[in-house]
Design an enzyme around this catalytic site. Structure first.
Site, PDB file in Angstrom:
ATOM      1  N   GLN A  64       0.837  -1.197   0.000  1.00 45.62           N
ATOM      2  CA  GLN A  64       0.000   0.000   0.000  1.00 45.62           C
ATOM      3  C   GLN A  64       0.869   1.244   0.000  1.00 45.62           C
ATOM      4  O   GLN A  64       1.978   1.238   0.515  1.00 45.62           O
ATOM      5  CB  GLN A  64      -0.932   0.050   1.240  1.00 45.62           C
ATOM      6  N   LYS A  65       0.339   2.303  -0.548  1.00 44.80           N
ATOM      7  CA  LYS A  65       1.092   3.549  -0.668  1.00 44.80           C
ATOM      8  C   LYS A  65       1.663   3.987   0.683  1.00 44.80           C
ATOM      9  O   LYS A  65       2.802   4.448   0.763  1.00 44.80           O
ATOM     10  CB  LYS A  65       0.185   4.637  -1.247  1.00 44.80           C
TER      11      LYS A  65
END
Length: 173
Positions: A64-65
């Site tokens: 995930q970012k």
């Protein structure tokens, strides 16, 4: 997925954007089964036995970012980077290219070989290996050993061959 058994196995880091299929791929490699997965917070780790004498400790790091700034903390003793992309997700290739470029500038990865896995090759309208290689700018990485291979984490296609190639890349580096 479990604890790493031994520190003598080469450490391989599995990275890529969220939803690329890293955890599915690792579960398939370790158990031969498809497991229900959810976004990885932190990491999964397991020992992959390639043959009676050879194993790799594979770390699957969340993509995930919000997790990506922490990727660099997993690079200690890394002997190969396996970067997984969803070969059916053309729209996210520029984001994958940026994430790959950002991690490869880390000093700890200076001489570490790279394997790009074009996952989800079983889905319709997938990008070809050549398209993915171009989208990721792999030809720019002429200062390191790298390979790209197609696979399907869901079906298990190409996974053992890819990690056998990773082992060969480690031995050549």
């Amino acid at each position: 997925m479990g604890q790493a058994r031994s520190s003598t196995s080469p450490q391989v880091i599995l990275m890529g954007l969220d939803s690329a299929g890293k955890s599915t791929l690792l579960a398939q490699l370790l158990t031969g089964q498809v497991m229900e997965t959810s976004p990885t917070i932190g990491f999964n780790v397991g020992d992959l036995d390639l043959d009676k004498k050879t194993s790799l400790t594979v770390w699957d790091v969340g993509g995930q970012k919000s997790m990506r700034p922490n990727w660099r903390y997993y690079l200690e003793d890394c002997k190969a980077l396996v970067f997984v992309v969803d070969s059916s997700d053309r729209a996210r290739m520029p984001e994958a290219r940026k994430a790959l470029r950002k991690i490869l500038v880390e000093e700890k990865l200076a001489s570490v070989p790279l394997m790009v896995l074009a996952n989800k090759k079983d889905l319709p309208n997938c990008m070809t290996i050549r398209e993915i290689s171009s989208e990721l700018g792999l030809d720019n990485y002429n200062d390191r050993l790298w390979e790209i291979q197609a696979c399907s984490g869901l079906k298990g296609l190409g996974l053992l061959q890819a990690f056998s190639s990773v082992n060969k890349l480690i031995k050549r580096s």
